[in-house]
Design a protein around this motif. Structure first.
Motif, PDB file in Angstrom:
ATOM      1  N   ARG A 113     -55.698 -16.738 -15.309  1.00 24.20           N
ATOM      2  CA  ARG A 113     -55.021 -18.010 -15.078  1.00 24.20           C
ATOM      3  C   ARG A 113     -53.518 -17.753 -15.092  1.00 24.20           C
ATOM      4  O   ARG A 113     -52.990 -17.149 -16.028  1.00 24.20           O
ATOM      5  CB  ARG A 113     -55.380 -19.036 -16.150  1.00 24.20           C
ATOM      6  N   ILE A 114     -52.825 -18.224 -14.047  1.00 20.66           N
ATOM      7  CA  ILE A 114     -51.402 -17.928 -13.859  1.00 20.66           C
ATOM      8  C   ILE A 114     -50.615 -19.230 -13.789  1.00 20.66           C
ATOM      9  O   ILE A 114     -51.000 -20.156 -13.072  1.00 20.66           O
ATOM     10  CB  ILE A 114     -51.175 -17.158 -12.542  1.00 20.66           C
ATOM     11  N   CYS A 135     -58.443 -15.616  -9.188  1.00 21.69           N
ATOM     12  CA  CYS A 135     -57.464 -16.125 -10.144  1.00 21.69           C
ATOM     13  C   CYS A 135     -57.178 -17.600  -9.873  1.00 21.69           C
ATOM     14  O   CYS A 135     -57.327 -18.083  -8.746  1.00 21.69           O
ATOM     15  CB  CYS A 135     -56.163 -15.325 -10.064  1.00 21.69           C
ATOM     16  N   GLN A 136     -56.782 -18.301 -10.923  1.00 24.97           N
ATOM     17  CA  GLN A 136     -56.406 -19.707 -10.804  1.00 24.97           C
ATOM     18  C   GLN A 136     -54.904 -19.832 -11.035  1.00 24.97           C
ATOM     19  O   GLN A 136     -54.371 -19.218 -11.956  1.00 24.97           O
ATOM     20  CB  GLN A 136     -57.152 -20.549 -11.843  1.00 24.97           C
ATOM     21  N   LYS A 175     -53.882 -23.230 -21.569  1.00 23.11           N
ATOM     22  CA  LYS A 175     -53.285 -21.918 -21.800  1.00 23.11           C
ATOM     23  C   LYS A 175     -53.514 -21.009 -20.595  1.00 23.11           C
ATOM     24  O   LYS A 175     -54.488 -21.174 -19.856  1.00 23.11           O
ATOM     25  CB  LYS A 175     -53.866 -21.274 -23.072  1.00 23.11           C
ATOM     26  N   TYR A 176     -52.631 -20.055 -20.460  1.00 19.37           N
ATOM     27  CA  TYR A 176     -52.651 -19.169 -19.301  1.00 19.37           C
ATOM     28  C   TYR A 176     -52.596 -17.715 -19.756  1.00 19.37           C
ATOM     29  O   TYR A 176     -52.060 -17.392 -20.815  1.00 19.37           O
ATOM     30  CB  TYR A 176     -51.458 -19.469 -18.389  1.00 19.37           C
ATOM     31  N   ASP A 177     -53.119 -16.850 -18.895  1.00 13.54           N
ATOM     32  CA  ASP A 177     -53.066 -15.416 -19.170  1.00 13.54           C
ATOM     33  C   ASP A 177     -51.704 -14.832 -18.800  1.00 13.54           C
ATOM     34  O   ASP A 177     -51.276 -13.837 -19.397  1.00 13.54           O
ATOM     35  CB  ASP A 177     -54.158 -14.691 -18.381  1.00 13.54           C
ATOM     36  N   PHE A 178     -51.060 -15.455 -17.827  1.00 16.24           N
ATOM     37  CA  PHE A 178     -49.750 -15.000 -17.386  1.00 16.24           C
ATOM     38  C   PHE A 178     -48.859 -16.201 -17.095  1.00 16.24           C
ATOM     39  O   PHE A 178     -49.293 -17.149 -16.442  1.00 16.24           O
ATOM     40  CB  PHE A 178     -49.853 -14.157 -16.105  1.00 16.24           C
TER      41      PHE A 178
END
Length: 283
Positions: A113-114, A135-136, A175-178
């Motif tokens: 997730r970006i 990816c989202q 929340k996001y991974d990046f």
């Protein structure tokens, strides 16, 4: 006029107007109008230019001579091998920003997730989604007009993305991974000295980083950790002289493995780091 004569007239007109890359701009504008490539000038310079093409070229050269950016005239800019729509409401994508995208791609995994903060034309987010799998992506910006451009770019590229209007994180949830951002980072006092193409034709809100150019890094660091997964990465584009300051800010905010990446000119361009939670904050 034939093709070569048109080009020579355009080149001389732009030189007289003080355009630094007069030769290149005159050629690119002519190629765009005539749907040709650089070989045409070399091999087919004697081909006749239609009245409609000549009239359009005269108009475009006149606009470029007034220091309107070439990309605002053609309406497009290449970035990461993709073509993006641009206008006066978004920053023109620049090659330096490709360093930011490439650094994220080094760590990006399928299904991530970006969040792209200050997304503008959407070029960063859409490039990341184009070159990854499943990816989202969410792009956030304070400008309604900029988000309209980003949505157009997503539609043209056939990429699914979510765009949110708001002042930084005010309308962001989850929340996001990046988290990636090319925020406004030019100190206010420096803006008057920028090239006319930038100073007068690109959006001030996307340029002005306030007194020291660092206000948006501080604000993103204040709230960004609430929206990062444990182990998530934060990636900033920075001005050439901001690497040490932003690196220190990220470390003080609790980020680990903070590093500064240089661009092709050897200048600091990206600062990145990873978030592992409040229990790992420096003592």
């Amino acid at each position: 006029m034939n093709y070569r004569e048109c080009y020579e007239w355009g080149r001389q007109s732009l030189k007289a107007a003080g355009i630094e890359e007069a030769d290149l701009d005159a050629r690119l504008l002519l190629e765009t109008i005539c749907h040709t490539d650089r070989n045409t000038l070399l091999v087919h310079g004697d081909r006749q230019v239609s009245h409609e093409e000549e009239s359009a070229y005269n108009d475009w050269i006149s606009r470029r001579a007034r220091h309107i950016p070439l990309q605002h005239i053609t309406g497009e800019q290449e970035f990461m091998g993709l073509t993006f729509l641009v206008n006066e409401h978004v920053l023109i994508p620049r090659q330096d920003t490709e360093i930011l995208v490439e650094e994220v791609l080094r760590q990006l995994t399928d299904g991530s997730r970006i969040l792209d903060m200050c997304t503008g034309s959407g070029c960063i987010l859409l490039s990341l989604l184009h070159y990854s799998n499943d990816c989202q992506g969410t792009g956030a910006d304070i400008s309604t007009e900029a988000l309209a451009v980003a949505r157009q770019n997503a539609d043209r590229l056939g990429i699914q993305a979510r765009f949110v209007e708001g002042n930084l994180f005010e309308n962001i949830d989850g929340k996001y991974d990046f988290i990636v951002s090319n925020p406004p980072y030019i100190p206010t006092a420096v803006i008057d000295g920028l090239m006319e193409e930038v100073r007068l034709h690109e959006p001030l809100t996307a340029l002005d980083g306030k007194e020291d150019g660092l206000i948006f890094y501080r604000r993103i660091l204040e709230d960004g950790t609430e929206h990062l997964m444990r182990g998530g990465g934060l990636y900033f584009e920075i001005g050439f002289d901001q690497g040490a300051a932003v690196k220190k800010m990220m470390e003080e905010a609790g980020f680990h493995e903070v590093q500064v990446t240089k661009d092709f000119a050897g200048l600091d361009r990206v600062v990145s780091g990873f978030w592992y939670g409040t229990d790992t904050l420096p003592q």
